[in-house]
Design a protein around this motif. Structure first.
Motif, PDB file in Angstrom:
ATOM      1  N   MET A 137     -98.836  18.126  56.688  1.00 32.26           N
ATOM      2  CA  MET A 137     -98.450  17.086  55.751  1.00 32.26           C
ATOM      3  C   MET A 137     -98.410  17.605  54.313  1.00 32.26           C
ATOM      4  O   MET A 137     -97.594  17.154  53.506  1.00 32.26           O
ATOM      5  CB  MET A 137     -99.404  15.901  55.854  1.00 32.26           C
ATOM      6  N   SER A 138     -99.274  18.568  53.997  1.00 34.48           N
ATOM      7  CA  SER A 138     -99.261  19.119  52.639  1.00 34.48           C
ATOM      8  C   SER A 138     -97.941  19.833  52.363  1.00 34.48           C
ATOM      9  O   SER A 138     -97.408  19.778  51.240  1.00 34.48           O
ATOM     10  CB  SER A 138    -100.423  20.100  52.442  1.00 34.48           C
ATOM     11  N   VAL A 139     -97.393  20.492  53.376  1.00 38.74           N
ATOM     12  CA  VAL A 139     -96.108  21.169  53.240  1.00 38.74           C
ATOM     13  C   VAL A 139     -94.987  20.140  53.115  1.00 38.74           C
ATOM     14  O   VAL A 139     -94.096  20.266  52.267  1.00 38.74           O
ATOM     15  CB  VAL A 139     -95.852  22.102  54.444  1.00 38.74           C
ATOM     16  N   PHE A 140     -95.044  19.115  53.950  1.00 39.17           N
ATOM     17  CA  PHE A 140     -94.029  18.053  53.901  1.00 39.17           C
ATOM     18  C   PHE A 140     -94.021  17.398  52.521  1.00 39.17           C
ATOM     19  O   PHE A 140     -92.958  17.185  51.922  1.00 39.17           O
ATOM     20  CB  PHE A 140     -94.310  17.021  54.987  1.00 39.17           C
ATOM     21  N   ARG A 141     -95.206  17.076  52.009  1.00 39.56           N
ATOM     22  CA  ARG A 141     -95.296  16.439  50.691  1.00 39.56           C
ATOM     23  C   ARG A 141     -94.759  17.346  49.592  1.00 39.56           C
ATOM     24  O   ARG A 141     -94.135  16.873  48.632  1.00 39.56           O
ATOM     25  CB  ARG A 141     -96.742  16.058  50.385  1.00 39.56           C
ATOM     26  N   SER A 142     -95.005  18.647  49.710  1.00 43.94           N
ATOM     27  CA  SER A 142     -94.554  19.573  48.666  1.00 43.94           C
ATOM     28  C   SER A 142     -93.034  19.569  48.539  1.00 43.94           C
ATOM     29  O   SER A 142     -92.497  19.716  47.438  1.00 43.94           O
ATOM     30  CB  SER A 142     -95.060  20.990  48.952  1.00 43.94           C
ATOM     31  N   VAL A 143     -92.338  19.395  49.662  1.00 42.85           N
ATOM     32  CA  VAL A 143     -90.876  19.345  49.632  1.00 42.85           C
ATOM     33  C   VAL A 143     -90.411  18.131  48.846  1.00 42.85           C
ATOM     34  O   VAL A 143     -89.514  18.212  48.003  1.00 42.85           O
ATOM     35  CB  VAL A 143     -90.302  19.321  51.064  1.00 42.85           C
ATOM     36  N   PHE A 144     -91.036  16.984  49.099  1.00 42.65           N
ATOM     37  CA  PHE A 144     -90.649  15.769  48.386  1.00 42.65           C
ATOM     38  C   PHE A 144     -91.055  15.825  46.916  1.00 42.65           C
ATOM     39  O   PHE A 144     -90.344  15.302  46.048  1.00 42.65           O
ATOM     40  CB  PHE A 144     -91.250  14.543  49.062  1.00 42.65           C
ATOM     41  N   GLU A 145     -92.182  16.448  46.622  1.00 41.58           N
ATOM     42  CA  GLU A 145     -92.615  16.550  45.226  1.00 41.58           C
ATOM     43  C   GLU A 145     -91.568  17.280  44.387  1.00 41.58           C
ATOM     44  O   GLU A 145     -91.253  16.867  43.265  1.00 41.58           O
ATOM     45  CB  GLU A 145     -93.961  17.279  45.131  1.00 41.58           C
ATOM     46  N   THR A 146     -91.035  18.372  44.925  1.00 39.86           N
ATOM     47  CA  THR A 146     -90.046  19.151  44.186  1.00 39.86           C
ATOM     48  C   THR A 146     -88.657  18.544  44.266  1.00 39.86           C
ATOM     49  O   THR A 146     -88.002  18.314  43.247  1.00 39.86           O
ATOM     50  CB  THR A 146     -90.000  20.603  44.712  1.00 39.86           C
ATOM     51  N   ASN A 147     -88.196  18.291  45.487  1.00 41.62           N
ATOM     52  CA  ASN A 147     -86.796  17.905  45.697  1.00 41.62           C
ATOM     53  C   ASN A 147     -86.479  16.477  45.286  1.00 41.62           C
ATOM     54  O   ASN A 147     -85.330  16.165  44.964  1.00 41.62           O
ATOM     55  CB  ASN A 147     -86.417  18.097  47.164  1.00 41.62           C
ATOM     56  N   VAL A 148     -87.490  15.609  45.305  1.00 42.00           N
ATOM     57  CA  VAL A 148     -87.237  14.194  45.036  1.00 42.00           C
ATOM     58  C   VAL A 148     -87.977  13.705  43.791  1.00 42.00           C
ATOM     59  O   VAL A 148     -87.359  13.306  42.803  1.00 42.00           O
ATOM     60  CB  VAL A 148     -87.629  13.320  46.252  1.00 42.00           C
ATOM     61  N   PHE A 149     -89.305  13.736  43.817  1.00 43.11           N
ATOM     62  CA  PHE A 149     -90.071  13.079  42.761  1.00 43.11           C
ATOM     63  C   PHE A 149     -89.909  13.757  41.396  1.00 43.11           C
ATOM     64  O   PHE A 149     -89.663  13.080  40.386  1.00 43.11           O
ATOM     65  CB  PHE A 149     -91.548  13.010  43.155  1.00 43.11           C
ATOM     66  N   ALA A 150     -90.072  15.074  41.347  1.00 42.82           N
ATOM     67  CA  ALA A 150     -89.937  15.770  40.064  1.00 42.82           C
ATOM     68  C   ALA A 150     -88.513  15.663  39.535  1.00 42.82           C
ATOM     69  O   ALA A 150     -88.298  15.460  38.332  1.00 42.82           O
ATOM     70  CB  ALA A 150     -90.340  17.237  40.218  1.00 42.82           C
ATOM     71  N   ALA A 151     -87.545  15.794  40.434  1.00 45.41           N
ATOM     72  CA  ALA A 151     -86.143  15.677  40.021  1.00 45.41           C
ATOM     73  C   ALA A 151     -85.853  14.281  39.487  1.00 45.41           C
ATOM     74  O   ALA A 151     -85.125  14.114  38.495  1.00 45.41           O
ATOM     75  CB  ALA A 151     -85.225  16.003  41.193  1.00 45.41           C
ATOM     76  N   LEU A 152     -86.426  13.259  40.117  1.00 45.15           N
ATOM     77  CA  LEU A 152     -86.200  11.893  39.655  1.00 45.15           C
ATOM     78  C   LEU A 152     -86.843  11.660  38.293  1.00 45.15           C
ATOM     79  O   LEU A 152     -86.284  10.960  37.435  1.00 45.15           O
ATOM     80  CB  LEU A 152     -86.742  10.892  40.675  1.00 45.15           C
ATOM     81  N   GLU A 153     -88.016  12.244  38.066  1.00 40.56           N
ATOM     82  CA  GLU A 153     -88.656  12.090  36.762  1.00 40.56           C
ATOM     83  C   GLU A 153     -87.774  12.658  35.655  1.00 40.56           C
ATOM     84  O   GLU A 153     -87.634  12.047  34.586  1.00 40.56           O
ATOM     85  CB  GLU A 153     -90.031  12.756  36.753  1.00 40.56           C
ATOM     86  N   LEU A 154     -87.184  13.815  35.897  1.00 48.43           N
ATOM     87  CA  LEU A 154     -86.272  14.382  34.902  1.00 48.43           C
ATOM     88  C   LEU A 154     -85.041  13.504  34.743  1.00 48.43           C
ATOM     89  O   LEU A 154     -84.590  13.238  33.615  1.00 48.43           O
ATOM     90  CB  LEU A 154     -85.859  15.793  35.308  1.00 48.43           C
ATOM     91  N   ALA A 155     -84.486  13.047  35.859  1.00 50.66           N
ATOM     92  CA  ALA A 155     -83.289  12.202  35.794  1.00 50.66           C
ATOM     93  C   ALA A 155     -83.569  10.911  35.036  1.00 50.66           C
ATOM     94  O   ALA A 155     -82.753  10.464  34.221  1.00 50.66           O
ATOM     95  CB  ALA A 155     -82.799  11.888  37.205  1.00 50.66           C
ATOM     96  N   GLN A 156     -84.733  10.311  35.282  1.00 50.57           N
ATOM     97  CA  GLN A 156     -85.084   9.082  34.582  1.00 50.57           C
ATOM     98  C   GLN A 156     -85.183   9.320  33.074  1.00 50.57           C
ATOM     99  O   GLN A 156     -84.661   8.537  32.276  1.00 50.57           O
ATOM    100  CB  GLN A 156     -86.417   8.537  35.094  1.00 50.57           C
ATOM    101  N   GLY A 157     -85.858  10.404  32.699  1.00 51.09           N
ATOM    102  CA  GLY A 157     -86.035  10.686  31.279  1.00 51.09           C
ATOM    103  C   GLY A 157     -84.722  10.900  30.559  1.00 51.09           C
ATOM    104  O   GLY A 157     -84.478  10.320  29.481  1.00 51.09           O
ATOM    105  N   PHE A 158     -83.858  11.707  31.130  1.00 51.45           N
ATOM    106  CA  PHE A 158     -82.572  11.975  30.489  1.00 51.45           C
ATOM    107  C   PHE A 158     -81.630  10.781  30.595  1.00 51.45           C
ATOM    108  O   PHE A 158     -80.800  10.559  29.710  1.00 51.45           O
ATOM    109  CB  PHE A 158     -81.934  13.229  31.080  1.00 51.45           C
ATOM    110  N   ALA A 159     -81.752   9.998  31.679  1.00 49.69           N
ATOM    111  CA  ALA A 159     -80.888   8.824  31.837  1.00 49.69           C
ATOM    112  C   ALA A 159     -81.111   7.833  30.705  1.00 49.69           C
ATOM    113  O   ALA A 159     -80.154   7.217  30.205  1.00 49.69           O
ATOM    114  CB  ALA A 159     -81.142   8.154  33.183  1.00 49.69           C
ATOM    115  N   ARG A 160     -82.346   7.667  30.293  1.00 46.60           N
ATOM    116  CA  ARG A 160     -82.632   6.729  29.195  1.00 46.60           C
ATOM    117  C   ARG A 160     -81.883   7.126  27.931  1.00 46.60           C
ATOM    118  O   ARG A 160     -81.282   6.287  27.251  1.00 46.60           O
ATOM    119  CB  ARG A 160     -84.137   6.678  28.937  1.00 46.60           C
ATOM    120  N   ALA A 161     -81.934   8.421  27.624  1.00 51.72           N
ATOM    121  CA  ALA A 161     -81.239   8.898  26.423  1.00 51.72           C
ATOM    122  C   ALA A 161     -79.730   8.771  26.584  1.00 51.72           C
ATOM    123  O   ALA A 161     -79.019   8.417  25.634  1.00 51.72           O
ATOM    124  CB  ALA A 161     -81.628  10.348  26.145  1.00 51.72           C
ATOM    125  N   MET A 162     -79.229   9.052  27.778  1.00 55.82           N
ATOM    126  CA  MET A 162     -77.785   8.961  28.021  1.00 55.82           C
ATOM    127  C   MET A 162     -77.288   7.530  27.931  1.00 55.82           C
ATOM    128  O   MET A 162     -76.206   7.261  27.405  1.00 55.82           O
ATOM    129  CB  MET A 162     -77.453   9.565  29.392  1.00 55.82           C
TER     130      MET A 162
END
Length: 219
Positions: free
Chosen positions: A94-119
């Protein structure tokens, strides 16, 4: 007129190729690399080729790195950083499974959210995500990665419609197997934990990756 483009995961693969390609076309490229040695290597490579680009440390899982990046005004975010972890769903830790989502989904979404506000405030911008063919089909023994890319597709399809009225575009690119080394190491990744416990299913059958495409086609 050139655009200012921030690229995550720019140290290798598609990210690196796109960074060099856009810089050569006159765009202002900000290339994010996960660790300092990658920053140094990419800066030297760009200098050697006479390419003008800004290279920064941007580990998408590091909140300090993300906060610093979000302070930059950009026209385009290329959410390209990603990892692939293989293994049968009945066995993958499960730690490996979570790591995939942390990078591919959650971290990417945090960046997208931050830049989306400015855009949205500016009334223009584009967010591009590297998804995958795996986000559109089933992929046995690569379920963690495929699940993360299915999530990316869901996030992006919703965000696309939500931001369209504000002049912000959200798009995905869906590469298959290309010779970047990503698929090769992703398939090998399960060997790190496979022998560390009793297994009840068979190991991923040997698959020869001899039909991968030239990355330049996707870049």
């Amino acid at each position: 007129m050139g655009k200012t483009v921030l690229i995550t995961g720019a140290a290798s693969g598609f990210g690196r190729g796109v960074a060099f390609g856009l810089a050569k076309r006159g765009h202002q490229v900000i290339a994010g690399c996960q660790i300092w040695p990658q920053v140094w290597e990419l800066r030297n490579s760009a200098r050697t080729e006479g390419i003008n680009m800004q290279v920064i440390k941007l580990d998408v899982l590091n909140e300090i790195d993300r906060a610093k990046a979000l302070g930059i005004e950009i026209d385009v975010l290329f959410n390209n950083a990603g990892i692939m972890e293989s293994g049968p769903m009945a066995e993958i830790p499960m730690s490996v499974f979570r790591s995939v989502f942390e990078t591919n989904v959650f971290a990417a979404l945090e960046l997208a959210q931050g830049f989306a506000r400015a855009m949205v405030k500016r009334g223009a911008g584009r967010i591009v995500w590297t998804s995958s063919v795996a986000g559109l089909v089933k992929v046995p023994f690569d379920g963690a990665y495929a699940a993360s890319k299915h999530a990316v597709e869901g996030v992006c399809s919703a965000m696309r419609e939500e931001l369209r009225p504000y002049g912000v575009q959200v798009v995905t690119v869906n590469p298959g197997a290309f010779r970047t080394g990503f698929n090769d190491t992703g398939m090998e990744s399960m060997d790190q934990w496979w022998d560390q416990g009793e297994r009840v299913v068979e190991h991923w059958p040997v698959r020869e990756l001899n039909h991968q495409h030239d990355p330049e086609e996707m870049i």
